[in-house]
Design an enzyme around this catalytic site. Structure first.
Site, PDB file in Angstrom:
ATOM      1  CG  ASP A  98      -1.982   0.939   1.146  1.00  0.00           C
ATOM      2  OD1 ASP A  98      -2.190   1.699   0.151  1.00  0.00           O
ATOM      3  OD2 ASP A  98      -2.907   0.864   2.134  1.00  0.00           O
ATOM      4  CE  LYS A 100      -3.551   5.130   1.191  1.00  0.00           C
ATOM      5  NZ  LYS A 100      -3.120   3.929   1.996  1.00  0.00           N
ATOM      6  CG  ASP A 103       7.318  12.687  -6.280  1.00  0.00           C
ATOM      7  OD1 ASP A 103       7.064  13.543  -7.230  1.00  0.00           O
ATOM      8  OD2 ASP A 103       7.905  12.623  -5.257  1.00  0.00           O
ATOM      9  CB  THR A 107      10.172  10.527  -8.177  1.00  0.00           C
ATOM     10  OG1 THR A 107      10.869  11.912  -8.519  1.00  0.00           O
ATOM     11  CG2 THR A 107      10.480  10.342  -6.735  1.00  0.00           C
TER      12      THR A 107
HETATM   13  O1  6AU Z   1      -8.986  -1.486   8.848  1.00  0.00           O
HETATM   14  P1  6AU Z   1      -8.177  -0.642   9.376  1.00  0.00           P
HETATM   15  O2  6AU Z   1      -8.669   0.678   9.586  1.00  0.00           O
HETATM   16  O3  6AU Z   1      -7.145  -0.896  10.560  1.00  0.00           O
HETATM   17  O4  6AU Z   1      -7.075  -0.439   8.036  1.00  0.00           O
HETATM   18  C1  6AU Z   1      -7.183  -0.005   6.957  1.00  0.00           C
HETATM   19  C2  6AU Z   1      -6.159   0.056   6.209  1.00  0.00           C
HETATM   20  C3  6AU Z   1      -5.000   0.780   6.274  1.00  0.00           C
HETATM   21  C4  6AU Z   1      -5.364   1.980   5.389  1.00  0.00           C
HETATM   22  O5  6AU Z   1      -3.787   2.439   4.884  1.00  0.00           O
HETATM   23  C5  6AU Z   1      -5.915   1.715   4.129  1.00  0.00           C
HETATM   24  O6  6AU Z   1      -6.675   0.376   4.692  1.00  0.00           O
HETATM   25  N1  6AU Z   1      -6.782   2.584   3.692  1.00  0.00           N
HETATM   26  C6  6AU Z   1      -6.702   3.009   2.344  1.00  0.00           C
HETATM   27  C7  6AU Z   1      -5.709   2.065   1.084  1.00  0.00           C
HETATM   28  C8  6AU Z   1      -5.869   0.992   1.171  1.00  0.00           C
HETATM   29  O7  6AU Z   1      -5.217   2.685   0.299  1.00  0.00           O
HETATM   30  C9  6AU Z   1      -7.423   3.821   1.589  1.00  0.00           C
HETATM   31  C10 6AU Z   1      -8.398   4.432   2.341  1.00  0.00           C
HETATM   32  O8  6AU Z   1      -9.158   5.441   1.836  1.00  0.00           O
HETATM   33  N2  6AU Z   1      -8.561   4.095   3.557  1.00  0.00           N
HETATM   34  C11 6AU Z   1      -7.651   3.207   4.421  1.00  0.00           C
HETATM   35  O9  6AU Z   1      -8.052   2.865   5.425  1.00  0.00           O
HETATM   36  O10 6AU Z   1      -3.920   0.254   6.164  1.00  0.00           O
END
Ligand code: 6AU
Length: 411
Positions: A98, A100, A103, A107
């Site tokens: 993940d 994200k 840039d 890069t």
């Molecule tokens: O179930 P949680 O809340 O403990 O974790 C959710 C996981 C985390 C966040 O970085 C990710 O999902 N996430 C993402 C992702 C996957 O990109 C996008 C988002 O909008 N919300 C979110 O929680 O690792």
């Protein structure tokens, strides 16, 4: 056509895999989900390698995908990814970093392929913000193609020997040359010729080494004079002058699959048989576009989401789908996967919940059944439970039942 009637919401995962336009990694994943009966992605937000490997080992059978945040793992190293990949191979799940990315193209290519994380080597999937514009996707696609062609190689090492051009029995120079042979390194394709005066044993003069599909060969080891061993202690008894030529050449392994593996899951079939028929995880790379976020008051407007969808449609060979709160498939040809985070089992009657830090949660049934998610992403709902396996099983069952109800696989 209304969004709720789009075919990706009513077709089974295996039928979507069989669509002629379905890219190979999407098809592999959809079939994997069908065979394992899981649309659960574990968000393994842990901070040490041992925790990561333990949770992968414990829950790997229940998930289709494991999501990492490599940058929060304090002792992250090659060992982390080598061992995680071994578990993923054995327990059949994709790895999703993940990252994200957000840039400029140049890069993100380096962030993806180089540095201590070298994500392209080990993660089938990564997340991408399209904030910098569409070139972020095409740049990553280019880097993914380079990574695939670089690692999807077989390396042949050939060794031949013959009389040395300049024979010498100078025992002082012998030791120097032996040291040289032990430290030699080089590029993947080259010839090395070394001349030495030493006693030797030729173990396997025509040994050739191949890496397995998806496993990068070790460049540092590829050019060692395998098969030759020097024995100083026997030097006085027999001294032989030889010249050894070591040549390595790299060529593509069987190319990555380009078609869906099979259209439907034969029944009856044992889980192991079906997984064996599906085959190992292919060495392919795709990305997921962050089209909508789960956090409260986030700045991803509907216009931004629409631009994201356009970028995905322009790159269906590299964009597997979206991180989104609902399905964004509208056009006839749309067959993107929707992965939804912000998922928690909620007490009866509760519509939503939060974590006090902006995260917003909905239930598996809401996001899969009502909003059209294909895969739920769950972190703390499982990680913080005392009985992690039990909770993973509950999330898995709820999300799978909601999927089956959605596609009409169950009354
Ligand atoms: O179930 P949680 O809340 O403990 O974790 C959710 C996981 C985390 C966040 O970085 C990710 O999902 N996430 C993402 C992702 C996957 O990109 C996008 C988002 O909008 N919300 C979110 O929680 O690792």
């Amino acid at each position: 056509m209304t969004e709720s009637k789009h075919h990706s919401l009513t077709l089974s995962f295996s039928s979507r895999a069989a669509l002629p336009s379905c890219p190979p990694l999407n098809a592999y994943l959809l079939n994997l989900m069908t065979i394992k009966r899981t649309n659960l992605c574990l968000s393994a937000d842990v901070t040490t390698t041992s925790e990561l490997l333990a949770i992968a080992e414990e829950l790997g059978d229940q998930i289709c995908m494991l999501k990492t945040h490599a940058d929060i793992i304090s002792d992250f190293s090659d060992r982390t990814t080598t061992q995680l990949k071994e578990i993923a191979r054995r327990k059949h799940f994709l790895i999703f970093e993940d990252r994200k990315f957000a840039d400029i193209g140049s890069t993100v290519q380096k962030q993806y392929s180089a540095g201590p994380q070298s994500i392209a080597k080990w993660a089938e999937l990564v997340t991408v913000h399209v904030l910098p514009g569409p070139a972020i996707v095409t740049a990553l696609k280019q880097a993914a193609a380079a990574a695939i062609s670089s690692y999807n190689m077989t390396v042949h090492t050939e060794i031949s020997s013959g009389p040395a051009a300049n024979d010498s029995d100078d025992s002082d120079s012998y030791d120097d040359r032996e040291d040289d042979s032990e430290t030699r390194t080089g590029s993947p394709t080259q010839n090395l010729t070394t001349s030495t005066t030493r006693p030797f044993t030729l173990r396997n003069p025509s040994r050739s080494s191949e890496n397995s599909f998806g496993t990068p060969f070790d460049e540092n080891n590829a050019h060692h004079p395998v098969g030759l061993s020097a024995h100083k202690e026997t030097r006085k008894q027999s001294i032989v002058s030889i010249s050894t030529t070591i040549s390595t050449r790299s060529e593509p392994l069987s190319p990555a699959p380009t078609k869906p593996f099979f259209a439907s899951i034969p029944q009856p079939d044992s889980l192991d048989d079906a997984l064996a028929r599906l085959g190992p995880i292919p060495y392919l790379r795709s990305c997921l576009l962050l089209a909508q976020m789960s956090s409260a008051s986030n700045l991803l407007t509907p216009e931004y989401t629409a631009a994201c969808v356009e970028i995905a449609r322009d790159n269906p060979d590299f964009v597997l789908g979206y991180i989104a709160q609902r399905s964004l498939n509208v056009n006839e040809n749309d067959n993107f996967l929707t992965l939804t985070p912000g998922v928690k089992l909620l007490p009866e009657g509760m519509e939503s919940a939060g974590d006090g830090l902006g995260q917003q949660y909905h239930s598996p049934k809401q996001v899969v059944g009502r909003d059209g998610a294909d895969i739920i992403i769950v972190g703390r709902g499982i990680l913080e439970a005392e009985d992690r396996a039990g909770l993973a099983a509950r999330y898995r069952t709820e999300a799978w039942s909601a999927y089956e109800a959605r596609v009409g696989a169950r009354p």
